[in-house]
Scaffold this motif. Structure first.
Motif, PDB file in Angstrom:
ATOM      1  N   LEU A 152       0.821  -1.205   0.000  1.00 35.88           N
ATOM      2  CA  LEU A 152       0.000   0.000   0.000  1.00 35.88           C
ATOM      3  C   LEU A 152       0.858   1.259   0.000  1.00 35.88           C
ATOM      4  CD1 LEU A 152      -2.795  -1.017   2.530  1.00 35.88           C
ATOM      5  CD2 LEU A 152      -3.067  -0.626   0.068  1.00 35.88           C
ATOM      6  N   LYS A 153       2.002   1.202   0.665  1.00 44.53           N
ATOM      7  CA  LYS A 153       2.868   2.380   0.753  1.00 44.53           C
ATOM      8  C   LYS A 153       3.684   2.604  -0.511  1.00 44.53           C
ATOM      9  CE  LYS A 153       6.472   4.477   3.602  1.00 44.53           C
ATOM     10  NZ  LYS A 153       7.342   4.336   4.812  1.00 44.53           N
ATOM     11  N   THR A 154       4.200   1.513  -1.088  1.00 48.62           N
ATOM     12  CA  THR A 154       5.140   1.642  -2.210  1.00 48.62           C
ATOM     13  C   THR A 154       4.537   1.269  -3.563  1.00 48.62           C
ATOM     14  OG1 THR A 154       5.968  -0.637  -2.013  1.00 48.62           O
ATOM     15  CG2 THR A 154       7.008   1.051  -0.633  1.00 48.62           C
ATOM     16  N   ARG A 155       3.464   0.442  -3.543  1.00 44.51           N
ATOM     17  CA  ARG A 155       2.849  -0.096  -4.756  1.00 44.51           C
ATOM     18  C   ARG A 155       3.823  -0.960  -5.565  1.00 44.51           C
ATOM     19  NH1 ARG A 155      -2.627  -0.090  -4.289  1.00 44.51           N
ATOM     20  NH2 ARG A 155      -3.181   1.749  -3.053  1.00 44.51           N
ATOM     21  N   GLN A 156       4.850  -1.496  -4.912  1.00 45.65           N
ATOM     22  CA  GLN A 156       5.745  -2.430  -5.578  1.00 45.65           C
ATOM     23  C   GLN A 156       5.053  -3.795  -5.688  1.00 45.65           C
ATOM     24  OE1 GLN A 156       9.705  -2.661  -3.977  1.00 45.65           O
ATOM     25  NE2 GLN A 156       9.893  -0.435  -3.738  1.00 45.65           N
ATOM     26  N   GLN A 157       5.027  -4.326  -6.895  1.00 47.43           N
ATOM     27  CA  GLN A 157       4.273  -5.550  -7.144  1.00 47.43           C
ATOM     28  C   GLN A 157       4.863  -6.781  -6.453  1.00 47.43           C
ATOM     29  OE1 GLN A 157       1.227  -5.696  -8.731  1.00 47.43           O
ATOM     30  NE2 GLN A 157       1.511  -3.482  -8.450  1.00 47.43           N
ATOM     31  N   ASP A 158       6.153  -6.729  -6.090  1.00 46.60           N
ATOM     32  CA  ASP A 158       6.756  -7.871  -5.389  1.00 46.60           C
ATOM     33  C   ASP A 158       6.037  -8.154  -4.076  1.00 46.60           C
ATOM     34  OD1 ASP A 158       8.585  -8.213  -7.365  1.00 46.60           O
ATOM     35  OD2 ASP A 158      10.235  -7.225  -6.323  1.00 46.60           O
ATOM     36  N   TYR A 159       5.698  -7.110  -3.345  1.00 50.03           N
ATOM     37  CA  TYR A 159       5.005  -7.295  -2.064  1.00 50.03           C
ATOM     38  C   TYR A 159       3.618  -7.907  -2.284  1.00 50.03           C
ATOM     39  CZ  TYR A 159       8.640  -4.232  -0.203  1.00 50.03           C
ATOM     40  OH  TYR A 159       9.845  -3.685   0.160  1.00 50.03           O
ATOM     41  N   LYS A 160       2.949  -7.486  -3.342  1.00 50.38           N
ATOM     42  CA  LYS A 160       1.624  -8.020  -3.634  1.00 50.38           C
ATOM     43  C   LYS A 160       1.712  -9.494  -4.037  1.00 50.38           C
ATOM     44  CE  LYS A 160      -2.508  -6.929  -6.354  1.00 50.38           C
ATOM     45  NZ  LYS A 160      -3.074  -6.031  -7.390  1.00 50.38           N
TER      46      LYS A 160
END
Length: 455
Positions: A43-51
């Motif tokens: 949610l903070k970075t919108r980096q797809q790796d976390y998703k």
């Protein structure tokens, strides 16, 4: 069965079921918080790796949660079926505590679990993150109540005994009994470490297979940072827990140390290795460090710790088992600290994701946290013997009046059913881990085990 009576078979059955059970909540506690961190970072970075990592580990979490619920229910029923004497004596305390766990933790988890697992495309981002946090909070609250109940059995406070039954008179003293804060912290941190090792081993497997994706690297990096900071904290908490145990359960400490006699009045050595002999009342083949046990536990180079001979023979824990289970736990803890330190060195050398020796070691360390938890619980629970409620109720007075044949059949049934059911769950988890994080996979429904096309 094997010459064992119903009492010993009941103890083995409970040990078997609780050992199976503790593995799943340990992973669930750590994974729930890990998932909350992953979604928060996304949610903070919108980096797809976390998703991608969130969806990958949510599948593993769902299976562990289900198996933990099933194994926990079986274990809870045994209080009434196999340990009716304990339920009659202490049910007025343990019953409400377990009820509070269901009302505050299980209902919270169950209420938000569906949103967490299947609501990614059905609710807003913030609401979904809130659901994940509530599930994580539920696992921690559950740990709170379970450890409160178990800790009271080790250091009972806040009660009176009326007509042979425990009656609570001070619930604050019951819940926040002397050993509770240390055991809650120790178990909670152990769950986080177990999760970090589990996640790290999964990433190491993919890295060794040549999968150098950014998601896998992120997974491995996060797990190593967890070891760096949390493993030393666990060692500090363990030391505090040991000092608390020395004060309230000195016989357990004497058995852990394999220390028998204080007649010479000398400081107590730390026995690194040996075999406590319950018949000869000495520790055979002992390799010692002079005065070190006194330094660690008494912070003194002259004052001895309590010895097993200070206690009646029928009130001594079985030292050989907890002597070695404790050392297994400590050895694995030291390996975790070492693993974290080596990861820092390799990170500085830009070799963290390429060093095959370290990756192989990390893969083998995957189950270390769970093994350490099992070893720690063996130390704790066997060290409490011969008491089921320390100083108040002996274990042989708590068992139900079952026959040897009945207990033998039920134990064999548990062994067969658990092997089949949880063997399937283990196979599914390994299968999912081998697939690895898949970008764009936002619904776990199609990956969960199905029956006739339905979840």
């Amino acid at each position: 069965m094997f010459g064992l009576d119903a009492f010993m078979l009941a103890r083995i059955q409970f040990a078997f079921t609780v050992s199976f059970h503790i593995i799943f909540p340990a992973i669930t506690i750590g994974l729930a918080s890990y998932l909350a961190v992953l979604e928060g970072l996304w949610l903070k970075t919108r980096q797809q790796d976390y998703k991608a990592l969130y969806h990958f580990w949510s599948k593993i979490f769902a299976v562990n949660f289900g198996m933990g619920v099933v194994s926990g229910l079986v274990m809870a029923y045994q209080f009434g079926t196999n340990w009716s004497g304990f339920s009659e004596f202490a049910g007025s305390i343990t019953g409400p505590l377990l009820t509070y766990e269901v009302l505050t933790a299980f209902f919270l988890e169950a209420g938000f679990l569906g949103v967490m697992l299947f609501g990614w495309k059905r609710v807003g981002d913030n609401l979904h993150f809130f659901a994940t946090c509530m599930v994580a909070l539920g696992t921690i609250i559950s740990t709170f109540w379970i450890l409160a109940s178990n800790s009271w059995m080790h250091t009972p406070q806040g009660h009176e005994i009326i007509d042979g039954q425990v009656v609570p008179v001070d619930w604050f003293a019951v819940i926040f009994n002397p050993s509770f804060p240390y055991r809650l912290m120790h178990m909670g941190v152990a769950a986080f470490l177990s999760c970090a090792l589990f996640v790290g081993a999964s990433a190491a497997w993919h890295l060794l297979k040549g999968n150098q994706s950014s998601a896998v690297r992120t997974m491995f990096s996060m797990s190593m940072w967890m070891l760096v900071f949390v493993a030393p904290i666990q060692a500090f908490i363990g030391d505090l827990h040991g000092l608390n145990t020395l004060k309230y359960q000195p016989a357990k400490i004497a058995a852990i140390e394999g220390h028998w006699d204080n007649s010479a009045g000398e400081p107590t050595p730390l026995i690194l290795f040996g075999w406590p002999n319950m018949e000869t009342e000495r520790t055979d083949y002992a390799i010692e460090i002079p005065a070190m046990a006194s330094l660690i536990l008494k912070h003194s180079l002259t004052e001895p710790i309590p010895a097993l001979k200070d206690f009646p023979a029928d009130e001594r824990p079985y030292s050989p088992l907890i002597f070695w289970s404790f050392r297994i736990m400590v050895a694995l803890g030291l390996l975790m600290i070492g693993q974290g330190l080596v990861s820092v060195w390799l990170r500085k050398k830009n070799r963290l994701y390429q060093h095959k020796g370290f990756l192989t070691f990390s893969l083998w360390m995957g189950p270390a946290g769970l093994v350490a938890i099992l070893a720690g619980w063996i130390t704790t629970e066997v060290g409490r013997q011969p008491w089921v409620v320390h100083g108040l109720l002996r274990t042989d007075a708590a068992v139900s009046a079952h026959g040897d044949l009945h207990m033998s059949i039920s134990l064999l049934t548990f062994f067969v059913v658990y092997s089949l059911v949880f063997g399937f769950g283990y196979y599914y988890m390994v299968h999912q881990i081998q697939k690895g994080p898949q970008p764009g996979d936002e619904d776990i429904a199609h990956d969960l085990p199905t029956v006739s096309g339905r979840i």
